[in-house]
Design a protein around this motif. Sequence first.
Motif, PDB file in Angstrom:
ATOM      1  N   LYS A   5       4.392  -3.544  34.660  1.00  0.00           N
ATOM      2  CA  LYS A   5       4.115  -3.196  35.879  1.00  0.00           C
ATOM      3  C   LYS A   5       2.814  -4.011  36.627  1.00  0.00           C
ATOM      4  O   LYS A   5       2.647  -4.354  37.763  1.00  0.00           O
ATOM      5  N   GLY A   6       2.489  -5.100  36.124  1.00  0.00           N
ATOM      6  CA  GLY A   6       1.259  -6.103  36.587  1.00  0.00           C
ATOM      7  C   GLY A   6       1.767  -6.823  37.289  1.00  0.00           C
ATOM      8  O   GLY A   6       1.495  -7.964  38.104  1.00  0.00           O
ATOM      9  N   LEU A   7       2.427  -7.690  37.003  1.00  0.00           N
ATOM     10  CA  LEU A   7       3.942  -8.728  36.560  1.00  0.00           C
ATOM     11  C   LEU A   7       4.500  -8.524  38.332  1.00  0.00           C
ATOM     12  O   LEU A   7       4.524  -9.479  39.006  1.00  0.00           O
ATOM     13  N   MET A  19      14.286  -2.550  38.780  1.00  0.00           N
ATOM     14  CA  MET A  19      14.753  -1.575  37.973  1.00  0.00           C
ATOM     15  C   MET A  19      16.344  -1.623  39.293  1.00  0.00           C
ATOM     16  O   MET A  19      17.187  -1.638  37.591  1.00  0.00           O
ATOM     17  N   LYS A  20      16.606  -1.771  40.153  1.00  0.00           N
ATOM     18  CA  LYS A  20      18.081  -2.267  40.170  1.00  0.00           C
ATOM     19  C   LYS A  20      18.441  -3.176  39.651  1.00  0.00           C
ATOM     20  O   LYS A  20      19.737  -3.369  39.582  1.00  0.00           O
ATOM     21  N   LYS A  21      18.092  -4.185  39.701  1.00  0.00           N
ATOM     22  CA  LYS A  21      18.577  -6.178  39.172  1.00  0.00           C
ATOM     23  C   LYS A  21      19.222  -5.275  38.004  1.00  0.00           C
ATOM     24  O   LYS A  21      19.682  -5.938  37.254  1.00  0.00           O
ATOM     25  N   PHE A  22      18.343  -4.676  37.165  1.00  0.00           N
ATOM     26  CA  PHE A  22      18.463  -4.511  35.960  1.00  0.00           C
ATOM     27  C   PHE A  22      19.027  -2.666  35.311  1.00  0.00           C
ATOM     28  O   PHE A  22      19.502  -2.944  34.009  1.00  0.00           O
ATOM     29  N   GLY A  23      19.890  -2.350  36.179  1.00  0.00           N
ATOM     30  CA  GLY A  23      20.192  -2.019  36.780  1.00  0.00           C
ATOM     31  C   GLY A  23      20.082   0.231  35.755  1.00  0.00           C
ATOM     32  O   GLY A  23      20.645   1.374  35.581  1.00  0.00           O
ATOM     33  N   TYR A  24      18.615   0.133  36.411  1.00  0.00           N
ATOM     34  CA  TYR A  24      18.093   1.429  36.093  1.00  0.00           C
ATOM     35  C   TYR A  24      18.037   2.084  37.578  1.00  0.00           C
ATOM     36  O   TYR A  24      17.921   1.808  38.721  1.00  0.00           O
ATOM     37  N   LYS A  25      18.172   3.362  37.916  1.00  0.00           N
ATOM     38  CA  LYS A  25      18.255   4.531  38.886  1.00  0.00           C
ATOM     39  C   LYS A  25      16.784   4.810  38.476  1.00  0.00           C
ATOM     40  O   LYS A  25      16.454   5.688  39.685  1.00  0.00           O
ATOM     41  N   SER A  26      16.242   5.490  37.936  1.00  0.00           N
ATOM     42  CA  SER A  26      14.988   6.752  37.732  1.00  0.00           C
ATOM     43  C   SER A  26      14.305   5.338  37.036  1.00  0.00           C
ATOM     44  O   SER A  26      14.292   4.780  36.089  1.00  0.00           O
ATOM     45  N   TYR A  27      12.867   5.471  37.204  1.00  0.00           N
ATOM     46  CA  TYR A  27      11.519   4.878  36.948  1.00  0.00           C
ATOM     47  C   TYR A  27      11.224   5.573  35.054  1.00  0.00           C
ATOM     48  O   TYR A  27      11.551   4.313  34.532  1.00  0.00           O
ATOM     49  N   ARG A  28      11.976   6.926  34.975  1.00  0.00           N
ATOM     50  CA  ARG A  28      11.416   7.131  33.083  1.00  0.00           C
ATOM     51  C   ARG A  28      12.748   6.508  32.598  1.00  0.00           C
ATOM     52  O   ARG A  28      12.217   5.599  31.928  1.00  0.00           O
ATOM     53  N   GLY A  29      13.554   6.313  33.023  1.00  0.00           N
ATOM     54  CA  GLY A  29      15.333   6.009  32.011  1.00  0.00           C
ATOM     55  C   GLY A  29      14.133   4.139  31.432  1.00  0.00           C
ATOM     56  O   GLY A  29      14.609   3.385  31.097  1.00  0.00           O
ATOM     57  N   PHE A  30      13.596   3.730  32.584  1.00  0.00           N
ATOM     58  CA  PHE A  30      13.406   2.488  32.640  1.00  0.00           C
ATOM     59  C   PHE A  30      12.178   1.837  31.877  1.00  0.00           C
ATOM     60  O   PHE A  30      12.013   0.743  31.046  1.00  0.00           O
ATOM     61  N   LYS A  31      12.046   2.450  32.211  1.00  0.00           N
ATOM     62  CA  LYS A  31      10.119   2.618  31.706  1.00  0.00           C
ATOM     63  C   LYS A  31      10.190   3.105  30.228  1.00  0.00           C
ATOM     64  O   LYS A  31       9.945   2.139  29.125  1.00  0.00           O
TER      65      LYS A  31
END
Length: 51
Positions: A5-7, A19-31
């Motif tokens: 997050k800091g970066l 998130m979109k660059k890595f193919g995630y739509k939800s913050y929860r899934g990404f986290k």
Amino acid sequence: MRTIKGLIFSRGLNMNEVMKKFGYKSYRGFKEAIKKNRKNKYNEVFEYLNS
């Protein structure tokens, strides 16, 4: 996750862009993927943000 997050914010990006660059739509899934280092996601995102 705190490091990632800091970066993201220090680079002037926002969470949605990354998130979109890595193919995630939800913050929860990404986290969760980053916390559990699923498919080496933490390292991939870290490399991307450090380049």
